[in-house]
Motif scaffolding. Sequence first.
Motif, PDB file in Angstrom:
ATOM      1  N   ASP A 203       0.825  -1.207   0.000  1.00 64.28           N
ATOM      2  CA  ASP A 203       0.000   0.000   0.000  1.00 64.28           C
ATOM      3  C   ASP A 203       0.861   1.260   0.000  1.00 64.28           C
ATOM      4  O   ASP A 203       0.585   2.219  -0.732  1.00 64.28           O
ATOM      5  CB  ASP A 203      -0.916  -0.017   1.224  1.00 64.28           C
ATOM      6  CG  ASP A 203      -2.101   0.918   1.087  1.00 64.28           C
ATOM      7  OD1 ASP A 203      -2.774   0.875   0.048  1.00 64.28           O
ATOM      8  OD2 ASP A 203      -2.338   1.694   2.029  1.00 64.28           O
ATOM      9  N   GLU A 204       1.913   1.258   0.788  1.00 61.93           N
ATOM     10  CA  GLU A 204       2.813   2.406   0.842  1.00 61.93           C
ATOM     11  C   GLU A 204       3.479   2.638  -0.515  1.00 61.93           C
ATOM     12  O   GLU A 204       3.606   3.790  -0.980  1.00 61.93           O
ATOM     13  CB  GLU A 204       3.882   2.180   1.912  1.00 61.93           C
ATOM     14  CG  GLU A 204       3.327   2.229   3.341  1.00 61.93           C
ATOM     15  CD  GLU A 204       4.345   1.766   4.373  1.00 61.93           C
ATOM     16  OE1 GLU A 204       5.451   1.325   3.962  1.00 61.93           O
ATOM     17  OE2 GLU A 204       4.034   1.840   5.587  1.00 61.93           O
ATOM     18  N   ARG A 205       3.878   1.561  -1.182  1.00 58.66           N
ATOM     19  CA  ARG A 205       4.507   1.683  -2.498  1.00 58.66           C
ATOM     20  C   ARG A 205       3.494   2.131  -3.551  1.00 58.66           C
ATOM     21  O   ARG A 205       3.834   2.845  -4.490  1.00 58.66           O
ATOM     22  CB  ARG A 205       5.151   0.348  -2.882  1.00 58.66           C
ATOM     23  CG  ARG A 205       6.344   0.010  -1.995  1.00 58.66           C
ATOM     24  CD  ARG A 205       6.799  -1.421  -2.106  1.00 58.66           C
ATOM     25  NE  ARG A 205       7.818  -1.718  -1.101  1.00 58.66           N
ATOM     26  CZ  ARG A 205       8.285  -2.926  -0.831  1.00 58.66           C
ATOM     27  NH1 ARG A 205       7.816  -3.979  -1.493  1.00 58.66           N
ATOM     28  NH2 ARG A 205       9.210  -3.105   0.094  1.00 58.66           N
ATOM     29  N   LYS A 210       1.378   6.433  -7.037  1.00 60.64           N
ATOM     30  CA  LYS A 210       0.228   7.262  -7.367  1.00 60.64           C
ATOM     31  C   LYS A 210       0.632   8.722  -7.468  1.00 60.64           C
ATOM     32  O   LYS A 210       0.226   9.445  -8.385  1.00 60.64           O
ATOM     33  CB  LYS A 210      -0.878   7.087  -6.315  1.00 60.64           C
ATOM     34  CG  LYS A 210      -2.221   7.732  -6.674  1.00 60.64           C
ATOM     35  CD  LYS A 210      -3.232   7.404  -5.598  1.00 60.64           C
ATOM     36  CE  LYS A 210      -4.618   7.922  -6.011  1.00 60.64           C
ATOM     37  NZ  LYS A 210      -5.203   7.147  -7.109  1.00 60.64           N
ATOM     38  N   ALA A 211       1.486   9.181  -6.543  1.00 63.28           N
ATOM     39  CA  ALA A 211       1.972  10.552  -6.561  1.00 63.28           C
ATOM     40  C   ALA A 211       2.794  10.805  -7.826  1.00 63.28           C
ATOM     41  O   ALA A 211       2.699  11.879  -8.441  1.00 63.28           O
ATOM     42  CB  ALA A 211       2.799  10.840  -5.315  1.00 63.28           C
ATOM     43  N   LEU A 213       2.528   9.239 -10.755  1.00 60.79           N
ATOM     44  CA  LEU A 213       1.643   9.254 -11.924  1.00 60.79           C
ATOM     45  C   LEU A 213       0.839  10.538 -12.013  1.00 60.79           C
ATOM     46  O   LEU A 213       0.515  11.021 -13.108  1.00 60.79           O
ATOM     47  CB  LEU A 213       0.692   8.049 -11.878  1.00 60.79           C
ATOM     48  CG  LEU A 213       1.337   6.679 -12.147  1.00 60.79           C
ATOM     49  CD1 LEU A 213       0.307   5.563 -11.964  1.00 60.79           C
ATOM     50  CD2 LEU A 213       1.920   6.626 -13.545  1.00 60.79           C
ATOM     51  N   LYS A 214       0.490  11.130 -10.875  1.00 61.32           N
ATOM     52  CA  LYS A 214      -0.229  12.412 -10.884  1.00 61.32           C
ATOM     53  C   LYS A 214       0.621  13.502 -11.517  1.00 61.32           C
ATOM     54  O   LYS A 214       0.112  14.377 -12.223  1.00 61.32           O
ATOM     55  CB  LYS A 214      -0.630  12.799  -9.460  1.00 61.32           C
ATOM     56  CG  LYS A 214      -1.856  12.051  -8.947  1.00 61.32           C
ATOM     57  CD  LYS A 214      -2.288  12.576  -7.578  1.00 61.32           C
ATOM     58  CE  LYS A 214      -3.555  11.867  -7.115  1.00 61.32           C
ATOM     59  NZ  LYS A 214      -4.001  12.341  -5.770  1.00 61.32           N
ATOM     60  N   VAL A 215       1.928  13.445 -11.258  1.00 59.53           N
ATOM     61  CA  VAL A 215       2.824  14.428 -11.868  1.00 59.53           C
ATOM     62  C   VAL A 215       2.838  14.261 -13.386  1.00 59.53           C
ATOM     63  O   VAL A 215       2.815  15.239 -14.143  1.00 59.53           O
ATOM     64  CB  VAL A 215       4.262  14.272 -11.291  1.00 59.53           C
ATOM     65  CG1 VAL A 215       5.227  15.166 -12.058  1.00 59.53           C
ATOM     66  CG2 VAL A 215       4.280  14.600  -9.815  1.00 59.53           C
ATOM     67  N   LEU A 216       2.821  12.996 -13.832  1.00 60.50           N
ATOM     68  CA  LEU A 216       2.821  12.719 -15.273  1.00 60.50           C
ATOM     69  C   LEU A 216       1.507  13.113 -15.931  1.00 60.50           C
ATOM     70  O   LEU A 216       1.499  13.507 -17.101  1.00 60.50           O
ATOM     71  CB  LEU A 216       3.086  11.230 -15.506  1.00 60.50           C
ATOM     72  CG  LEU A 216       4.467  10.705 -15.100  1.00 60.50           C
ATOM     73  CD1 LEU A 216       4.525   9.194 -15.304  1.00 60.50           C
ATOM     74  CD2 LEU A 216       5.564  11.392 -15.904  1.00 60.50           C
ATOM     75  N   GLY A 217       0.416  12.971 -15.177  1.00 60.20           N
ATOM     76  CA  GLY A 217      -0.906  13.213 -15.786  1.00 60.20           C
ATOM     77  C   GLY A 217      -1.509  14.516 -15.412  1.00 60.20           C
ATOM     78  O   GLY A 217      -2.634  14.831 -15.797  1.00 60.20           O
TER      79      GLY A 217
END
Length: 217
Positions: A203-205, A210-211, A213-217
């Motif tokens: 979950d931590e990974r 997720k953080a 991928l948010k930068v990429l998207g």
Amino acid sequence: LLIVRSWVLIGVTGLVLLVYFGAIIFRTRKDSEVQLEEERRNTRVAGERAQRSERELGQVRKIAYMDTLTGVGSNLAYAEEEIAIDEAIRAGSMSDLAVVVCDVNGLKHVNDTYGHAAGDEYIRAACKLICDMFAHSNVYRIGGDEFVVIVRGDDFEHRNELLAELDRRSVENITQDGAVVSAGMADFVPSDEQLHVVVRRADERMYARKAELKVLG
């Protein structure tokens, strides 16, 4: 003549008694056959009811253990899997197991912009992506946009490649309006006393990815 009459009377009486007792025996036998047939019918009906109840129970269990939106395992099915794995860990028989925790990126945006029907399609698309990658493992939907994969067997042997391919497709989908899945994986190690310890690491990974991928998207 008196003797003859006596013998005739005795004979008639005997015949009457024979007919009477014969009728009783016939009636008793007939009643027994009717009772036996009734018992057979009741047994047959009870058996049919038991089979029907078993089928209905099986259908209820199938519904309870399957996520209705995606068709993968439900939260209840995952809970039972967790119990079984914890028992195997306590028994010292657990090995070759990894956990992948997945979260669907952008679901709130899809729901707010296109509606919940589109959001449901987005979840199904994300689930298909996960299942395509880990085709030989049990996949569970444990929340609205959360999935857990219990990785075993052939998938375990190729887990790093499969996770990398899941990540690659998610990055690709960012520019193609496809389903984007953040995923984190952790292996079971002998020092893990329960499954949730492995899940927590995964979950931590997942949140770290997720953080990114948010930068990429």
